[in-house]
Scaffold this active site. Structure first.
Site, PDB file in Angstrom:
ATOM      1  N   CYS A   1      -6.954  57.102   2.017  1.00 42.21           N
ATOM      2  CA  CYS A   1      -6.070  56.188   2.356  1.00 42.21           C
ATOM      3  C   CYS A   1      -6.501  55.702   3.834  1.00 42.21           C
ATOM      4  CB  CYS A   1      -4.805  57.044   2.542  1.00 42.21           C
ATOM      5  SG  CYS A   1      -4.939  58.451   3.302  1.00 42.21           S
TER       6      CYS A   1
ATOM      7  N   ARG B   1      -3.239  64.756  12.625  1.00 39.04           N
ATOM      8  CA  ARG B   1      -1.992  64.772  12.070  1.00 39.04           C
ATOM      9  C   ARG B   1      -0.917  64.637  12.861  1.00 39.04           C
ATOM     10  NH1 ARG B   1      -1.722  63.408   6.885  1.00 39.04           N
ATOM     11  NH2 ARG B   1      -3.344  65.253   6.485  1.00 39.04           N
TER      12      ARG B   1
ATOM     13  N   HIS C   1       0.452  55.512   8.073  1.00 37.63           N
ATOM     14  CA  HIS C   1      -0.795  56.275   9.092  1.00 37.63           C
ATOM     15  C   HIS C   1      -1.162  54.878  10.000  1.00 37.63           C
ATOM     16  CE1 HIS C   1      -1.285  59.253   6.494  1.00 37.63           C
ATOM     17  NE2 HIS C   1      -2.421  59.126   5.900  1.00 37.63           N
TER      18      HIS C   1
END
Length: 342
Positions: free
Chosen positions: A135, A241, A248
């Site tokens: 991703c 994270r 994101h």
């Protein structure tokens, strides 16, 4: 029947997961020409019904025999199941678009972002499988492709700020539970992540390797070189994270062979496929994770020249990790397949 009137049989392997559900949503939103939609999952989900355009479709068992008459099989069931069932689906005549890491670095399997290297899709004929990149790699390269074409990128330094949805629904639940516990003055319990994620940042995504990087960071390095077909690009990544549910964010610093001004890069972004320029600092307008959820575009902003080197540019790139980072990219590959290849 004209080619434009054709309809196709599509299977989703891992249909009950977060990305599988997003694939359903994207197929509906983009009016994919479906004849049959076959939903596949593990034994515990068999019989469950998922809604697609108002119709309830029962989930069937994911087996090697479940792909008969399927034209395109969208996989989001994890690398282990993809490696087990993907080749069987391809052998049955389906073209597999796999969202896992199982086939990404296989030299026989094209690794595709349609806006970046759509021409590579035709390589599926080697083994009937196309891989979806990580991703974080997808959204970065959607933004960088126009720059690479215009000035050739020599080096990339990227730091990612990745939403918990990238880990799955249990991670979303853990963040919410920790936030509630923190606000109430209770102890935070960590099960999904090794440390508290609420009100915290973890510089740790996936497992650590011998070189000190994590697998997530090295995925971005290796996948970028494969997609750009250029092993000479210098790339270093730090993956973090953060306590965000969807979206994101990436801080990207690049060095190019040819000088580009910030204005020239902004102009490139205005016409780049899949990109939305959000860059008006005077009015406090820039890409944010809270604004990208549910959107197909990759948001790009904070474009400025790196004053520490001669040909440097900084960008801030944000995208919905479940959509462009997974489900949307897979469906876009399927759209290209039915348009030009099958």
């Amino acid at each position: 029947m004209s080619k434009s009137d054709r309809k196709f049989n599509v299977a989703i392997a891992g249909a009950t997961g977060a990305v599988g559900g997003a694939m359903l949503d994207v197929l509906a939103r983009r009016n994919f020409p479906l004849k049959e939609l076959r939903l596949l999952a593990s034994e515990r989900s068999v019989g469950k019904k998922l809604t697609f355009k108002g119709e309830e479709i029962p989930v069937q068992l994911l087996t090697k025999e479940a792909f008969d008459s399927i034209d395109v099989a969208l996989f989001s069931a994890g690398a282990e199941r993809s490696l087990e069932f993907g080749p069987a689906a391809a052998a049955a005549g389906a073209i597999v678009v796999d969202n896992s890491s199982g086939f990404r670095m296989n030299p026989e399997v094209p690794l595709v972002v349609p806006e970046v290297n759509g021409h590579a899709i035709e390589q599926y004929k080697k083994c009937g499988i196309i891989a979806n990149p990580n991703c974080s790699t997808i959204q970065m390269l959607v933004a960088l492709k126009p720059i690479h074409d215009a000035a050739r990128i020599k080096r990339i330094v990227v730091s990612t700020y990745q939403a918990v949805s990238g880990t799955g629904t249990k991670a979303i639940d853990e963040l919410r539970e920790q936030v509630a516990a923190y606000v109430n003055g209770s102890a935070c319990s960590s099960n999904v992540y090794p440390h508290q994620i609420a009100f915290n940042c973890l510089p740790h995504i996936d497992s650590f390797l011998d070189n000190g990087y994590t697998k997530e960071e090295m995925k971005m390095v290796n996948e970028t070189r494969k997609i750009f077909a250029d092993d000479s690009i210098g790339i270093t990544a730090t993956a973090v994270r953060v306590p965000v549910i969807y979206g994101h964010s990436e801080s990207i610093n690049i060095e190019t062979e040819k000088k580009l001004t910030a204005a020239e890069v902004k102009k490139l972004m205005e016409s780049a496929p899949g990109v939305k320029l959000v860059d008006d600092p005077a009015n406090l307008s820039y890409p944010m994770a809270v604004d990208c959820a549910g959107k197909f575009e990759t948001l790009v902003g904070r474009i400025r020249e790196d004053e520490s080197i001669e040909n440097g540019i900084n960008l801030w790139v944000v995208a919905d990790n479940i959509l462009k980072g997974a489900a949307l990219n897979a469906v876009q590959i399927a759209e290209e397949l039915i348009k030009s290849h099958i």
